[in-house]
Design a protein around this motif. Structure first.
Motif, PDB file in Angstrom:
ATOM      1  N   THR A  71    -153.628  93.213 -77.004  1.00  0.00           N
ATOM      2  CA  THR A  71    -153.732  95.041 -76.974  1.00  0.00           C
ATOM      3  C   THR A  71    -154.732  95.928 -76.055  1.00  0.00           C
ATOM      4  N   GLY A  72    -154.549  96.049 -74.989  1.00  0.00           N
ATOM      5  CA  GLY A  72    -155.466  97.422 -74.286  1.00  0.00           C
ATOM      6  C   GLY A  72    -155.848  95.730 -72.024  1.00  0.00           C
ATOM      7  N   GLY A  73    -154.526  94.839 -72.910  1.00  0.00           N
ATOM      8  CA  GLY A  73    -154.631  94.081 -72.038  1.00  0.00           C
ATOM      9  C   GLY A  73    -153.617  94.263 -70.507  1.00  0.00           C
ATOM     10  N   SER A  74    -153.011  93.270 -69.346  1.00  0.00           N
ATOM     11  CA  SER A  74    -152.331  93.638 -68.489  1.00  0.00           C
ATOM     12  C   SER A  74    -152.065  92.449 -68.467  1.00  0.00           C
ATOM     13  N   LEU A  75    -150.395  92.674 -67.647  1.00  0.00           N
ATOM     14  CA  LEU A  75    -149.944  91.661 -67.476  1.00  0.00           C
ATOM     15  C   LEU A  75    -149.135  91.993 -65.548  1.00  0.00           C
ATOM     16  N   ARG A  76    -148.754  90.684 -65.072  1.00  0.00           N
ATOM     17  CA  ARG A  76    -147.625  91.480 -64.286  1.00  0.00           C
ATOM     18  C   ARG A  76    -146.169  90.925 -63.794  1.00  0.00           C
ATOM     19  N   LEU A  77    -145.640  91.677 -64.501  1.00  0.00           N
ATOM     20  CA  LEU A  77    -144.143  91.312 -63.511  1.00  0.00           C
ATOM     21  C   LEU A  77    -143.927  91.174 -62.533  1.00  0.00           C
ATOM     22  N   ALA A  78    -142.485  90.007 -61.644  1.00  0.00           N
ATOM     23  CA  ALA A  78    -142.580  90.049 -61.093  1.00  0.00           C
ATOM     24  C   ALA A  78    -140.861  89.567 -60.439  1.00  0.00           C
ATOM     25  N   CYS A  79    -140.334  90.330 -59.815  1.00  0.00           N
ATOM     26  CA  CYS A  79    -138.625  90.056 -59.658  1.00  0.00           C
ATOM     27  C   CYS A  79    -138.569  89.805 -58.021  1.00  0.00           C
ATOM     28  N   ALA A  80    -137.931  87.959 -57.803  1.00  0.00           N
ATOM     29  CA  ALA A  80    -137.260  88.046 -57.107  1.00  0.00           C
ATOM     30  C   ALA A  80    -136.021  88.297 -56.510  1.00  0.00           C
ATOM     31  N   ALA A  81    -135.454  88.357 -54.806  1.00  0.00           N
ATOM     32  CA  ALA A  81    -134.392  88.418 -55.080  1.00  0.00           C
ATOM     33  C   ALA A  81    -133.846  87.819 -54.068  1.00  0.00           C
ATOM     34  N   SER A  82    -132.535  88.061 -53.575  1.00  0.00           N
ATOM     35  CA  SER A  82    -131.573  86.983 -52.798  1.00  0.00           C
ATOM     36  C   SER A  82    -131.513  87.532 -51.736  1.00  0.00           C
ATOM     37  N   ALA A  83    -131.315  88.832 -51.846  1.00  0.00           N
ATOM     38  CA  ALA A  83    -130.232  89.778 -51.132  1.00  0.00           C
ATOM     39  C   ALA A  83    -130.894  89.663 -50.159  1.00  0.00           C
ATOM     40  N   ARG A  84    -129.945  89.584 -48.958  1.00  0.00           N
ATOM     41  CA  ARG A  84    -130.526  89.555 -47.589  1.00  0.00           C
ATOM     42  C   ARG A  84    -131.216  91.216 -46.896  1.00  0.00           C
ATOM     43  N   THR A  85    -130.014  92.279 -48.037  1.00  0.00           N
ATOM     44  CA  THR A  85    -130.596  93.442 -47.251  1.00  0.00           C
ATOM     45  C   THR A  85    -131.407  94.143 -48.671  1.00  0.00           C
ATOM     46  N   PHE A  86    -132.619  92.813 -49.126  1.00  0.00           N
ATOM     47  CA  PHE A  86    -133.355  93.819 -49.805  1.00  0.00           C
ATOM     48  C   PHE A  86    -134.112  95.013 -50.232  1.00  0.00           C
ATOM     49  N   SER A  87    -134.073  96.130 -48.440  1.00  0.00           N
ATOM     50  CA  SER A  87    -135.013  97.193 -48.952  1.00  0.00           C
ATOM     51  C   SER A  87    -134.000  98.096 -48.749  1.00  0.00           C
ATOM     52  N   ASN A  88    -132.462  98.168 -48.842  1.00  0.00           N
ATOM     53  CA  ASN A  88    -131.588  99.101 -49.034  1.00  0.00           C
ATOM     54  C   ASN A  88    -130.751  99.221 -50.590  1.00  0.00           C
TER      55      ASN A  88
END
Length: 124
Positions: free
Chosen positions: A13-30
């Motif tokens: 409790t009180g701690g931190s975590l960072r999740l990441a989600c890597a995508a294979s999409a060619r146009t990820f920015s869209n």
């Protein structure tokens, strides 16, 4: 589009975590990217979302503690979780939807692609 989630685990409790989600999409920015979570015997619920131009939205329960971001060059979305509480314990999922909406979707049904879940456990 395939989404690969990483970063879950056990934290106090009180701690931190960072999740990441890597995508294979060619146009990820869209793509709009969202994070959802599901605790045992509960419905999947919205956590945070970021749309194609960087606008963000958060569930009330996580506002001020969680931050969603994206790195289009790395085709990755992140969920920084701070001040974690026992009630944040759940399986966390990332999701993607190809659109140019000004407001990112906040319901699971609006997303077309889902990553595998990652367990986040907050011990008290």
């Amino acid at each position: 589009v395939q989404l690969q989630v990483s970063g879950g685990g056990l934290v106090q409790t009180g701690g931190s975590l960072r999740l990441a989600c890597a995508a294979s999409a060619r146009t990820f920015s869209n793509y709009c990217m969202g994070w959802f979570r599901q605790a045992p015997e509960k419905e999947r619920e919205f956590v945070a979302a970021i749309n194609w131009n960087g606008a963000t939205d958060y569930a009330e329960a996580v506002k001020g503690r969680f931050a969603i971001s994206r790195d289009n060059a790395k085709k990755t979305a992140y969920l920084q979780m701070n001040s974690l509480r026992a009630e944040d314990t759940a399986v966390y999922y990332c999701a993607a939807e190809y659109n140019f909406k000004t407001v990112a979707p906040v319901t699971p049904g609006e997303y077309d692609y889902w990553g595998q879940g990652t367990q986040v456990t907050v011990s008290s």
